[in-house]
Every structure is written in C-alpha cells, then in structure tokens.
Design a protein around this motif. Structure first.
Motif, short mmCIF file in Angstrom:
data_model
loop_
_atom_site.label_atom_id
_atom_site.label_comp_id
_atom_site.label_asym_id
_atom_site.label_seq_id
_atom_site.Cartn_x
_atom_site.Cartn_y
_atom_site.Cartn_z
N ILE A 16 0.84 -1.21 0.00
CA ILE A 16 0.00 0.00 0.00
C ILE A 16 0.87 1.25 0.00
O ILE A 16 0.61 2.21 -0.73
N GLY A 17 1.94 1.23 0.82
CA GLY A 17 2.86 2.37 0.86
C GLY A 17 3.51 2.62 -0.48
O GLY A 17 3.66 3.79 -0.90
N LEU A 18 3.92 1.57 -1.18
CA LEU A 18 4.54 1.72 -2.49
C LEU A 18 3.56 2.30 -3.51
O LEU A 18 3.92 3.18 -4.32
N VAL A 19 2.32 1.83 -3.46
CA VAL A 19 1.29 2.35 -4.38
C VAL A 19 1.06 3.83 -4.15
O VAL A 19 1.04 4.63 -5.09
N LEU A 20 0.92 4.23 -2.89
CA LEU A 20 0.69 5.64 -2.56
C LEU A 20 1.90 6.50 -2.92
O LEU A 20 1.77 7.63 -3.39
N CYS A 21 3.09 5.96 -2.70
CA CYS A 21 4.32 6.68 -3.05
C CYS A 21 4.37 6.94 -4.55
O CYS A 21 4.68 8.05 -4.99
N CYS A 22 4.07 5.91 -5.34
CA CYS A 22 4.08 6.07 -6.79
C CYS A 22 2.98 7.02 -7.25
O CYS A 22 3.17 7.82 -8.17
N THR A 23 1.82 6.95 -6.60
CA THR A 23 0.69 7.78 -7.00
C THR A 23 0.97 9.26 -6.87
O THR A 23 0.64 10.05 -7.76
#
Length: 548
Positions: A16-23
């Motif tokens: 989830i953290g990686l997705v939000l970081c990329c977003t």
C-alpha cells in the motif's frame, strides 16, 4: 497472531505504501510548472525571503485572494530546500495522503467493512483529478483533504450514541484549517452536499449534542476568520478590493451554462464508465442488501456536489475535484458487490462488469500504438524503451483480459492500480517530454549570470508579465513606467525584461541617456511552436540598462 499473519500484514502495508508513493511522489517533477503553481510558489518564496508570513505577496504586490495555510506549508518546503519543485509538489502529495487516509476511515465507519474501504482507496488513487492535484503544487487538494477529515469526525460524532466531544472538536479544527486553505470553497462544494445527503438518509438524534456542536462552530469560526480579521484591520482598502474582486469573479469570470458539468463522470478517468453504472439505482438497490443505504447516501452526496457546483456561474473542470471523493465511495459499493456477492445467476451484474473491464483492457492494449505515434515516431523515445514499455502494457492488458473473462473483479481493480503505478514510474517522464517545448530557452538561465542576478528586474508598465517567468527567473520582475524619467533613473542599473516588439517603442530619452547591454532573448513557452497554446507572452528580451 502467528508469524505468517504478521508477515502478510507487513507485506500488505508495504505494498500500500509503495502504491501511494508512486501515485503522489514518484516522478512528480515530470510536468512543467503551470501558472497556478507559479503563483503559489512565488508567494511562498517571498514569505520566506521577505518575511511576509501574514501579508502574502506575489511579485512584490499584496496577494490576499487566497488564505495563507497552503502557502505556509509551501514556504516551509522552500525554507527546507530552496527552489525544490519536487518537494513543493510533495507537500501537496502529503495533503493527498491525508485525503486518502480519511477516505479509508470514513468508508470503514460508513460500512464497518475494511475491504470496502480499501476498494474505495484503490479507486480514489486511480482517479484522474486526485492524481493531478496530488502531484502539483496547487491549493485545491488542501481544503478538500481537511474538509474530508472534518466530515469524518462530524459523521462519527453524529452517529455515536451520547456526546462525542473529541470528534466535534476535531471536526471544528479541521473545518477551520479547510477555510484557511481556500476559504468557503470546500464548505460549499463538499460539506453542504454531505449534510444534505446525511439529513435524507440518517437523521440521527442530536439530543445532548448541541453544546458540543456549538463549540465546534465556534472553533471553526475563530480558526477561519482570524487571518481575515487581521487583514481587514491592517489592510482594509485592499481587503475590500479583494472581496469585491473575488465575488465578481464567481459571478462574471469563466461563466458557463448550468449543464457544463454534465460530463462530471470523466473526471474519474479510468472509472468513468463505472461512475455511469453507479447511477443505475434500481439495479443496485436489488443487489446490495445491507449496503444499499450507504450506497444511496454516497451516490446522493456525489450528485449534490455536482448540483451545487452547477449553480455557481464560474465553472472550471478542476472545481470538480470534490466529486471524486463521494464518487470513489459510490463505485466501491459496485466493486464490493462484484467481488463478494455477485452470483453466477446474476447475468446483468456480470454484463456491466464485463463491459467496463473489456473497455479498459482494449484501451490499455491500444496504448503502445499511442506510444509509437506520439513518442517513438517523434524521436522522444528510443526503440528499446518503446519495446519494453509496450511489452509491459501488453502484459497488464493480458491480466485485465483474464480478470474480466474469469470474472475476478479484485484482479481487475488490482490490474488498474498496477497500470497506474507502471505509468507513474515508467511513462510519466515521457509524458513530460511530450507536453514540453524541446526548443525552450528559459529565463531561468539568467540565474547563472552573477551580474544579472545582482540587479533588480523590471518590465515595462505597458506590458503584463507572466508569473511563470517570475518563478523561472527566481527574481521579482516589477512594473516600471519607462516614460517616468525620475523613476527610471532611480532604478538604474537594472535588468529590463520586455517583449521583442516593444523595444522599438522605448522612449528616445532613454535610448540617448543609457547604455543597453543585451543579455539574450528567452523563450519560456511550455508548449512547442506548432501548438495552439504557444504564445509570444513567454518570449522576452533581457537587457541590462545603465546610465551613460
């Protein structure tokens, strides 16, 4: 909890953290700085270096149209790392994270279901407007993030038996911060529609809660108005002028017909078709069971947002940002049904799911064609990059096709999230090169000329100056009346930033009594020459003016 569960939970949060970081953060410098960002970052810059923390200025002139909270946040970023575009935009990304966090919490409070909340988050993080505003240094994201926080605590307080003073107080604080973010915008565009939908579908008793509610309102008013009171006391004439100007703008600027927002569903981007499907109330009322009431509440909240925004004469597509919040909650009900409740016998539900899924799959499958036409063919991308990116997109398209054919809605949602992460990591730099001027020669180059940077910058009073140029030059470029010999002589030596065409109109006395040393001609057009947005307003001749 055993070690497998712990690892699973940790892995989930890392993902989830990686997705939000990329977003919101990866490659957030790819797109050029637009006029709104320039204005905001110039104001923040002058806060730091001129000390204008309570009376913001832009290019040396008072800028009281916008409340100061987002500018303070941007000024902190400027103080930490001077002229760092990535950090400036990351501050908006943090506001977007706040929005995502409270969407998750609100969804969980609304349905008592974490799965539903994560679905809503996945949809929100792949909605066009949220991604755009969370990756640019614009102020809209702040007021709506704080307002969603306020709505969460207000909803919690009203739904709780007894009086939840803490939630009422936190709601009041968040409302005040929202007002300091962009005035009453989010109160009208997000809170008012929420209250209308809430009164229709919930109507919980307020017995014993009125004192806490009144305290919430007092906190909101104090936090919202103290800065305006300060400005009115110390700058009454300017405050009155700004008030009249802003009121007039809402009624007379960018006026569009009431039906201008009929395409509101397009603001959700990849989920436009699902947004339309969500409007099929008779279909979903029969299928959602105990989720019907939350679905109707979310849907009505979304429609009220569109309705109230449509009543305002001034309309811009970016004003539809708050629609994405209840839209994500509404669409999450459809996906929840598709994932958890859809049966083999539900032919209509499967048809709607497959129409949306196959359309998304075809679009992704066609993206390499667009890459070829606009990137590889125009030599903005190497052959190796084109092949690798195409293979990646076709791989994602294959996953989407599989998710649709085998009726696996969770895989479809995950595939779309994966698509956006892929695009934000690998495609965003190429998108930035596509919407940029390859022949650009920015006035930012003057920063490397010590002699130029040591002098004040001016532009002729007969010309306007684009704020993008002020931001790029990292200098104030103030107005100077070239026919006023006293003012001109007092300003010397200085740097004159003027249009090429206006040089011939320079007063004769100025030509006779000064030495003019041309620095260069700069073209800060963000768009290429063949584009309709290419403008001569970005082309400026920079000249050092000295006394003879």
């Amino acid at each position: 909890m055993n070690i497998v569960d712990v690892r699973s939970k940790v892995g989930k949060w890392i993902l989830i953290g990686l997705v939000l970081c990329c977003t919101f953060f990866v490659n957030n410098e790819a797109i050029f700085v637009d006029i709104m960002e320039s204005r905001n970052m110039i104001t923040a810059r002058e806060m730091v270096y001129d000390g204008n923390w309570l009376t913001p200025t832009m290019n040396g002139e008072l800028r009281l149209e916008k409340p100061p909270l987002p500018t303070w946040i941007s000024a902190i970023a400027e103080y930490i790392s001077s002229d760092n575009l990535g950090l400036q935009r990351a501050m908006a990304g943090l506001a977007a994270l706040l929005l995502v966090f409270y969407l998750f919490r609100f969804g969980k409070l609304l349905t008592q279901d974490k799965v539903y909340s994560w679905i809503a988050v996945g949809i929100l993080c792949t909605s066009y407007n949220i991604i755009l505003m969370g990756r640019t240094a614009s102020w809209d994201i702040y007021c709506h993030a704080f307002m969603l926080m306020a709505i969460y605590y207000l909803f919690k307080a009203m739904q709780t038996d007894g009086c939840d003073w803490k939630s009422f107080m936190l709601s009041g604080i968040a409302m005040g911060l929202s007002f300091l973010g962009k005035g009453p915008v989010s109160f009208y565009a997000l809170l008012l529609p929420f209250l209308c939908a809430y009164l229709i579908y919930y109507r919980k008793s307020m017995t014993g809660k009125w004192n806490a509610c009144l305290s919430m309102l007092i906190i909101t008013i104090v936090l919202s108005c103290w800065w305006y009171a300060y400005i009115y006391i110390y700058h009454p004439e300017m405050a009155e002028y700004v008030w009249n100007k802003e009121s007039s703008s809402w009624a007379n600027k960018n006026v569009r017909p009431w039906y201008y927002y009929w395409k509101f569903f397009l603001e959700t981007g990849a989920w436009s078709l699902v947004t339309i499907f969500a409007l099929f109330v008779p279909v979903w009322k029969k299928r959602l069971g105990d989720k019907t009431k939350p679905y109707l509440f979310s849907l009505l909240w979304m429609l009220f947002v569109v309705f109230f925004l449509s009543l305002v004469p001034e309309k811009k597509t970016r004003y539809l940002l708050p629609v994405s919040i209840p839209a994500a909650l509404t669409m999450a009900h459809l996906f929840y049904y598709w994932i958890r409740q859809m049966k083999e016998t539900d032919r209509l539900g499967r048809i709607l799911y497959r129409i949306n899924g196959y359309l998304l799959s075809v679009v992704v499958l066609a993206l390499p064609v667009m890459l070829y036409i606009f990137m590889y063919k125009e030599q903005r991308m190497t052959g190796t990059a084109f092949i690798l990116l195409s293979l990646g997109l076709w791989g994602i398209a294959s996953c989407l096709f599989y998710a649709v054919r085998s009726v696996r809605p969770a895989y479809l949602l995950g595939g779309v999230v994966g698509l956006f992460v892929f695009a934000e990591i690998f495609l965003m730099p190429y998108v930035g090169s596509f919407v940029s001027n390859a022949d650009k020669k920015s006035i930012a180059l003057t920063r490397d000329i010590k002699e130029v940077q040591a002098l004040p910058f001016y532009h002729p009073a007969t010309e306007d100056i684009r704020m993008e140029l002020v931001y790029a030059a990292y200098k104030k470029i103030q107005r100077l009346d070239l026919t006023d010999s006293t003012a001109v002589m007092a300003a010397m030596p200085f740097v004159l930033v003027q249009s090429i065409e206006s040089e011939a109109a320079m007063p004769d006395w100025l030509k006779r009594n000064t030495i003019r040393e041309e620095v260069d001609v700069y073209d800060d057009n963000p768009w290429p020459k063949e584009h309709r947005r290419y403008s001569s307003a970005f082309i400026k001749r920079v000249t050092i003016i000295r006394k003879k």
